[in-house]
Each structure stands twice: as structure tokens, then as C-alpha cells.
Design a protein around this motif. Sequence first.
Motif, mmCIF file in Angstrom:
data_model
loop_
_atom_site.group_PDB
_atom_site.id
_atom_site.type_symbol
_atom_site.label_atom_id
_atom_site.label_comp_id
_atom_site.label_asym_id
_atom_site.label_seq_id
_atom_site.Cartn_x
_atom_site.Cartn_y
_atom_site.Cartn_z
ATOM 1 N N THR A 12 4.618 -0.989 7.283
ATOM 2 C CA THR A 12 4.670 0.173 6.409
ATOM 3 C C THR A 12 5.857 1.031 6.793
ATOM 4 O O THR A 12 6.549 0.786 7.767
ATOM 5 C CB THR A 12 3.361 0.987 6.477
ATOM 6 O OG1 THR A 12 3.361 1.950 5.418
ATOM 7 C CG2 THR A 12 3.222 1.695 7.809
ATOM 8 N N PRO A 17 1.936 3.963 1.655
ATOM 9 C CA PRO A 17 0.694 3.309 2.080
ATOM 10 C C PRO A 17 0.969 1.988 2.769
ATOM 11 O O PRO A 17 2.031 1.388 2.601
ATOM 12 C CB PRO A 17 -0.063 3.091 0.761
ATOM 13 C CG PRO A 17 0.895 3.364 -0.329
ATOM 14 C CD PRO A 17 2.086 4.055 0.221
ATOM 15 N N HIS A 66 5.967 2.141 -5.231
ATOM 16 C CA HIS A 66 6.237 2.749 -3.929
ATOM 17 C C HIS A 66 7.689 2.461 -3.538
ATOM 18 O O HIS A 66 7.945 1.713 -2.590
ATOM 19 C CB HIS A 66 5.291 2.190 -2.859
ATOM 20 C CG HIS A 66 3.850 2.213 -3.242
ATOM 21 N ND1 HIS A 66 3.179 1.110 -3.736
ATOM 22 C CD2 HIS A 66 2.947 3.220 -3.213
ATOM 23 C CE1 HIS A 66 1.922 1.439 -3.981
ATOM 24 N NE2 HIS A 66 1.753 2.708 -3.676
#
Length: 281
Positions: A12, A17, A66
Motif C-alpha cells: 500500500t 487503502p 485510487h
Amino acid sequence: MSAAPTPGTADTSPGLPAVPQDAFFPLRLTYDGPLAVLTMDSPPANTFDAAMWRGWAQAMRWLTEHPPRALLVRAGGRIVSAGVDVQVFADLDPDTAEEFWHGQLRITQALEKLPCPTVFAAHSLTLTAAFELALACDLIVATASARFGLVERKVGFTPSMGGTQRLAERAGPGRARELVMTGDLYRGATLADWGVVNALFKPATFHADAHAYALRLANGPTVAHSATKQVVRAYLDGGVEAADGLLPAVAGRVARSSDHARAVAAFLADGPEHATTYAGE
């Protein structure tokens, strides 16, 4: 055998997340701080079969939702990719071919639309679908001896993930016709001369050099990099006039970024070699 993961990578990045375990198999998505690293890891040839395409589609959905500050696309193993599994062509119903290739083209388009700098690292043979995805990235780095090809003519087909037009965009229509119609392989050094490959690195240090190249972009002024992508895309879609029409609003957004404000202050205090750390905002 797959190449070892780059030291310092994790599952990550701060503010994002955790990446679901095996969510993109046979691809791996890891992070080195602000840099996302997407690795094709399907030995021995990273062939584009149903699993590879599914992994790419899932990875592009994740990265779209993301977005990192930069993306490095690389491959584990001896070669980058042998391209499309020919069994795909044998099994594909011609009546569903349009829908099938529309789906694969969406992967290319999603990669191209990411707001961050994207780098494709090609250390060796890079064929068909993999080369087409490389051409959707902002920058391509390679070894001088890496071989590239859109070799669909060998199965009486044409590149269908957007490679032809993106090659024409980079090298001109004549070069695109040559590469696709002959189906020949071209070295990284040749494609660098054509303006398709942006940088050449030595084989012995290739993966480390490519990683450092992409990490430098990830640590840069993220809002400004996104603006550069928008302006170049506007130019490609509509010429100088379209880019000019977009530029004032884009510049206004960059002017409001904290990275810009801190870099200006640092420049005035310390000169052009200031050591501002960009936060990506």
C-alpha cells in the motif's frame, strides 16, 4: 523465473487503502511510497490470455479509483511479454469479436487516462498487447537491445488495443504502417531514434534505473504533472488551439496547489536548486 520485487516496496501507499491480496493475478501491484508498481508475473512469457486481461482490467479499475502519484509498469521474468495467446484468436467467435476487442481497448484507454505520470519498462521482448499498453503510457524506457513488435500479421490480424494509432501519434503514420504491415521486430535503440522510447538503460541495472526514473516522477509536483498530461492530450485531440483554450484554467488549478506555493517560496529563498519536498497536492 520472475524478477525479485524491488526493495522498499509494500502492499500500500500512505493515504491509499490496502491492495487486496491477489486481486489482480497474474499481475502484482506494490508501492514504493508514492510510486505504484504494476508487475506482469505470468511465467514463462507473460502471455495475454483471459487471466492476464482480467488482471489488467481489475488493476485499471483499482488505479482509476485510487490514483497514485506515478505508475511504473514492468514485467517479471526473462521477457516482458510474448503477446496475445494465439488460442484466443482460435476460440473467439467472429460474431463477438467487436465486443471482445472493445473491452480490451478500454484497458488501454483507462491506462492512458490515469492522471499521474505512467512509465512502461521494457527490458526485453515486448510484443502485441504489451507493446500496445506501453504506447498508452506517458513514457517508455527500455534496453537498447529490447525487441518490440506488433506482429498480428502473422495471424492475419491487426493490432486491436490501440497500438497502431498510438504508434502513429509518437512516430508518424509512415512508421506505424511500416511496423504493423511488416510485422518485423525493432530494437529499443531504433525506437529511441524514432521518438517512441524515451530513455535507454543498461541491462545490468535496468530494473533499478527504471524504478528510479519513475520514482523521480512520483516525488515531483503531482498537480503540475497532471496538468501537463491534460495540455498534451488537448493538443493531440485538437491541436494548438484546443490546448490554448484549456491552458488558462489548467494553470489556474496548478496555481492553487500547495506544492506550487511552497516551491515558489523555496526558489526565492534558496535559488533554483532548492530541495522542496513535494506532497502531491
